[in-house]
Design a protein around this motif. Structure first.
Motif, PDB file in Angstrom:
ATOM      1  N   SER A  66     -37.940  56.379  45.271  1.00 19.03           N
ATOM      2  CA  SER A  66     -37.198  57.432  45.963  1.00 19.03           C
ATOM      3  C   SER A  66     -38.039  58.699  46.096  1.00 19.03           C
ATOM      4  CB  SER A  66     -35.895  57.746  45.218  1.00 19.03           C
ATOM      5  OG  SER A  66     -35.141  58.694  45.930  1.00 19.03           O
ATOM      6  N   ASP A  83     -31.714  57.011  45.957  1.00 24.82           N
ATOM      7  CA  ASP A  83     -31.550  57.765  44.706  1.00 24.82           C
ATOM      8  C   ASP A  83     -30.673  57.018  43.698  1.00 24.82           C
ATOM      9  OD1 ASP A  83     -33.106  59.906  45.660  1.00 24.82           O
ATOM     10  OD2 ASP A  83     -31.369  60.753  46.693  1.00 24.82           O
ATOM     11  N   LYS A 101     -25.280  56.718  41.218  1.00 24.82           N
ATOM     12  CA  LYS A 101     -25.958  57.754  42.006  1.00 24.82           C
ATOM     13  C   LYS A 101     -25.275  59.089  41.746  1.00 24.82           C
ATOM     14  CE  LYS A 101     -27.124  59.035  46.781  1.00 24.82           C
ATOM     15  NZ  LYS A 101     -27.165  58.567  48.181  1.00 24.82           N
ATOM     16  N   ARG A 126     -34.388  55.945  41.936  1.00 23.49           N
ATOM     17  CA  ARG A 126     -34.747  57.280  41.473  1.00 23.49           C
ATOM     18  C   ARG A 126     -35.866  57.224  40.437  1.00 23.49           C
ATOM     19  NH1 ARG A 126     -29.936  59.476  38.621  1.00 23.49           N
ATOM     20  NH2 ARG A 126     -31.008  58.890  36.710  1.00 23.49           N
ATOM     21  N   THR A 133     -42.742  63.982  41.480  1.00 23.44           N
ATOM     22  CA  THR A 133     -41.556  63.128  41.404  1.00 23.44           C
ATOM     23  C   THR A 133     -41.704  61.988  40.406  1.00 23.44           C
ATOM     24  OG1 THR A 133     -42.349  61.818  43.288  1.00 23.44           O
ATOM     25  CG2 THR A 133     -40.856  63.655  43.762  1.00 23.44           C
ATOM     26  N   SER A 179     -36.557  65.981  44.183  1.00 22.81           N
ATOM     27  CA  SER A 179     -35.701  65.699  43.041  1.00 22.81           C
ATOM     28  C   SER A 179     -36.555  65.056  41.962  1.00 22.81           C
ATOM     29  CB  SER A 179     -34.560  64.748  43.428  1.00 22.81           C
ATOM     30  OG  SER A 179     -33.668  65.359  44.332  1.00 22.81           O
ATOM     31  N   SER A 200     -36.878  63.454  37.843  1.00 21.26           N
ATOM     32  CA  SER A 200     -36.138  62.816  36.743  1.00 21.26           C
ATOM     33  C   SER A 200     -37.061  62.633  35.543  1.00 21.26           C
ATOM     34  CB  SER A 200     -35.591  61.456  37.199  1.00 21.26           C
ATOM     35  OG  SER A 200     -34.786  61.582  38.338  1.00 21.26           O
TER      36      SER A 200
END
Length: 328
Positions: free
Chosen positions: A97, A119, A136, A161, A208, A262, A264
């Protein structure tokens, strides 16, 4: 899980500049193996490039390796994924993602006459093994939704993700690359990459994909050398809030949030970050959040696992010194 799929799961295994599988590619293989004992890795490049990556892919759980001699651009990648999914009878296709992955997923889903969803995390087989369910985060991370993608027809494309899976390390298969012929569509072949330049913001790990991310906000007052002084000993990627990018303190590619990337990571450290929703929506996947901010009422402290109320110009040097002491 009491049951797995009989059909393989196809993974787009991207390689870095050194020809090694990216961390996202290794995570995708872990996701694939959670659904099926058969994980097919697709590398974009010739057999030599695939051979160089084969040991790492095998260790991470790949049971078969395909090589498509096409450019890594999104259009050609989608064409290759669709061809590989049809050739292998894959039950589903997994991609990472990011901006490129989402573009690939959309085109591949159209070519396969299937569906794409982005995601995602926590993939599971439904009770009857006729669908893949996935979680999600939506509405700036305030809700977790569950989606179900039907199996048994054209392979759905799942955009996973980063950080949602821990790479495996117990694979034992020896992989020999298998060349797969792909004829990119005219519109895909018409796109050419003219130039690529890695910016200063991306000098460390890929934002990411990084396990640790250090983000600078308004409170660093333009001093991103201070941010990097903490990021470097941690092997962390450097990110920024929208305000920091708007001020021109750092390249736009470093922006994290609703209109940026985004992330993580296992560890997120916010320096001078207030915690506006358009930023925190991009860090909902972080496992541990540390915040350093001089405003005790800053929203970031409501979601932080550990917070320091103080001036980043005073706190960060102490953190760096302590890291140096701990590392000897």
């Amino acid at each position: 899980m009491s049951h797995t799929l009989d059909a393989p799961i196809l993974v787009l295994a991207d390689l870095d500049d050194a020809g090694r599988p990216t961390s996202a590619a290794l995570e995708l293989l872990a996701a694939a193996r959670s659904l099926s004992p058969q994980a097919v890795a697709l590398v974009l490049g010739d057999a030599a490039a695939a051979s160089g990556a084969a040991p790492a892919l095998a260790t991470a759980g790949a049971t078969r390796l395909l090589a498509a001699a096409v450019p890594a651009l999104a259009g050609c990648a989608a064409d290759a994924l669709a061809a590989a999914a049809q050739a292998t009878g894959a039950a589903a296709v997994l991609v990472a993602s990011d901006y490129r992955g989402k573009e690939i997923a959309g085109r591949a889903a159209i070519l396969l006459d299937s569906a794409a969803s982005s995601d995602l995390a926590d993939l599971r087989l439904s009770e009857g093994a006729d669908a893949i369910t996935a979680s999600k985060l939506v509405l700036s991370g305030s809700w977790t939704t569950t989606s179900a993608l039907a199996l048994g027809g054209p392979a759905p494309v799942l955009v996973i993700r980063p950080g949602a899976y821990e790479p495996l390390s117990d694979g034992v298969a020896e992989l020999a690359p298998e060349a797969i012929d792909v004829a990119p569509a005219a519109e895909s072949a018409s796109v050419e990459l003219v130039e690529s330049e890695r910016t200063a913001a991306a000098a460390g790990p890929e934002l990411t994909e990084a396990r640790t991310v250090v983000v600078g906000g308004r409170g660093v007052d333009g001093d991103f050398d201070l941010v990097r002084s903490l990021a470097e000993p941690l092997g962390a990627a450097v990110g920024a809030t929208r305000v920091a990018c708007d001020e021109g303190w750092i390249e736009r590619s470093a922006q994290v949030g609703q209109t940026g990337a985004s992330v993580s990571p296992r560890l997120y450290i916010g320096l001078g970050v207030s915690g506006a929703v358009h930023h925190t929506s991009g860090i909902q996947g972080a496992q541990t959040i540390v915040a350093v901010c001089d405003d005790s009422e800053a929203p970031i402290f409501e979601m932080a696992d550990f917070g320091v109320i103080g001036d980043v110009a005073e706190v960060v040097p102490q953190m760096v010194a302590e890291l140096a002491r701990q590392c000897g």
